[in-house]
Design a protein around this motif. Structure first.
Motif, mmCIF file in Angstrom:
data_model
loop_
_atom_site.group_PDB
_atom_site.id
_atom_site.type_symbol
_atom_site.label_atom_id
_atom_site.label_comp_id
_atom_site.label_asym_id
_atom_site.label_seq_id
_atom_site.Cartn_x
_atom_site.Cartn_y
_atom_site.Cartn_z
ATOM 1 N N GLY A 7 21.035 9.810 16.350
ATOM 2 C CA GLY A 7 19.794 10.555 16.229
ATOM 3 C C GLY A 7 18.689 10.176 17.195
ATOM 4 N N ARG A 8 18.886 9.130 17.993
ATOM 5 C CA ARG A 8 17.864 8.713 18.963
ATOM 6 C C ARG A 8 18.215 9.329 20.318
ATOM 7 N NH1 ARG A 8 17.878 2.349 18.217
ATOM 8 N NH2 ARG A 8 16.223 2.493 19.793
ATOM 9 N N VAL A 9 18.222 10.667 20.347
ATOM 10 C CA VAL A 9 18.769 11.389 21.488
ATOM 11 C C VAL A 9 17.972 11.140 22.765
ATOM 12 C CG1 VAL A 9 19.325 13.671 22.403
ATOM 13 C CG2 VAL A 9 19.805 13.139 20.009
ATOM 14 N N ASP A 10 16.645 11.201 22.682
ATOM 15 C CA ASP A 10 15.844 11.003 23.898
ATOM 16 C C ASP A 10 16.077 9.620 24.497
ATOM 17 O OD1 ASP A 10 14.813 13.534 23.698
ATOM 18 O OD2 ASP A 10 12.976 12.914 22.680
ATOM 19 N N GLU A 11 16.081 8.583 23.630
ATOM 20 C CA GLU A 11 16.334 7.220 24.117
ATOM 21 C C GLU A 11 17.741 7.108 24.685
ATOM 22 O OE1 GLU A 11 15.072 3.995 21.398
ATOM 23 O OE2 GLU A 11 14.173 5.612 20.233
ATOM 24 N N GLY A 12 18.684 7.725 23.976
ATOM 25 C CA GLY A 12 20.071 7.647 24.414
ATOM 26 C C GLY A 12 20.295 8.310 25.752
ATOM 27 N N LEU A 13 19.721 9.492 25.937
ATOM 28 C CA LEU A 13 19.889 10.186 27.212
ATOM 29 C C LEU A 13 19.212 9.426 28.356
ATOM 30 C CD1 LEU A 13 19.453 13.921 26.156
ATOM 31 C CD2 LEU A 13 21.569 12.761 26.807
ATOM 32 N N ALA A 14 18.066 8.808 28.063
ATOM 33 C CA ALA A 14 17.401 7.996 29.088
ATOM 34 C C ALA A 14 18.285 6.819 29.488
ATOM 35 C CB ALA A 14 16.054 7.499 28.572
ATOM 36 N N ARG A 15 18.919 6.214 28.498
ATOM 37 C CA ARG A 15 19.787 5.070 28.808
ATOM 38 C C ARG A 15 21.042 5.529 29.555
ATOM 39 N NH1 ARG A 15 19.561 -0.045 27.115
ATOM 40 N NH2 ARG A 15 18.162 0.424 25.370
ATOM 41 N N LEU A 16 21.573 6.683 29.181
ATOM 42 C CA LEU A 16 22.712 7.230 29.919
ATOM 43 C C LEU A 16 22.326 7.522 31.371
ATOM 44 C CD1 LEU A 16 24.158 9.619 27.192
ATOM 45 C CD2 LEU A 16 25.311 7.607 28.144
ATOM 46 N N GLY A 17 21.077 7.984 31.558
ATOM 47 C CA GLY A 17 20.594 8.207 32.909
ATOM 48 C C GLY A 17 20.511 6.913 33.701
ATOM 49 N N LEU A 18 20.091 5.836 33.033
ATOM 50 C CA LEU A 18 20.042 4.530 33.690
ATOM 51 C C LEU A 18 21.443 4.077 34.076
ATOM 52 C CD1 LEU A 18 18.723 1.869 34.552
ATOM 53 C CD2 LEU A 18 18.806 1.134 32.148
#
Length: 202
Positions: free
Chosen positions: A99-110
């Motif tokens: 459910g922490r999609v924004d954080e997760g996508l940012a980390r995937l981007g990193l």
């Protein structure tokens, strides 16, 4: 040095064993789950200072549904190697899936910045599908098809079509699967028909 390389191999072996458990290949008479658990425990005992060890432990915990344990292992991995793309990628996946999609996508981007691959497009497409954002999904699906392989793209598409209940897309997947050849034609056709209610998924 050679000792560090040897310890890294202990963790890498554990990752490989967990992979064999989750994606069974080769000798199916072997208890891959038990063997992977043994490999992970050996890595934790013999090479606790290696990032590969904690990535392996996280993968094993995730496969068992122990998400908090997986997150803790990944945080240890990142403490050891802050620029580990594998650790950031796995943690980003877990953040998205909890459910922490924004954080997760940012980390995937990193993770993608650290080691550019087609995986980032795959993951962002997957979560676009979760949100029902079909336009973004289709755009990213084209990127996955180019950077990874048509098979990865079709796997992603059939999952999305199932989530959406998109019968027309599932019928189209059945038509396109005929070009794949065995065993993939049958795998995708049976899966799509099961999602359409036309076949027993077992």
């Amino acid at each position: 040095n050679w000792q560090g390389k040897l310890l890294a191999l202990v963790g890498t072996l554990a990752i490989a064993m967990v992979h064999m458990w989750y994606y069974p290949q080769g000798d199916r008479s072997r208890d891959w789950e038990a063997e992977s658990a043994t490999a992970v425990n050996r890595a934790l005992a013999d090479a606790p200072e290696m990032v590969e060890t904690h990535v392996a432990a996280a993968r094993a915990a995730s496969h068992r549904g122990k998400l908090r344990e997986a997150v803790e292992a990944l945080k240890r991995a990142i403490d050891i190697a802050p620029t580990s793309p594998d650790a950031h990628h796995l943690l980003g996946q877990l953040e998205c899936e909890t459910g922490r999609v924004d954080e997760g996508l940012a980390r995937l981007g990193l993770a993608n910045q650290l080691e550019p691959t087609g995986v980032f497009s795959y993951e962002t497409a997957r979560f676009a599908a979760f949100r029902g954002d079909k336009a973004t999904f289709d755009k990213l699906l084209s990127t996955v098809r180019t950077l990874q392989a048509p098979l990865f793209a079709l796997h992603l598409e059939i999952r999305a079509a199932g989530w959406w209940g998109d019968r027309a897309r599932l019928e189209d997947i059945i038509s396109r699967a005929a070009t794949l050849g065995p065993p993939f034609t049958q795998v995708f056709e049976v899966t799509a028909r099961a999602l359409l209610g036309q076949a027993d998924p077992q």
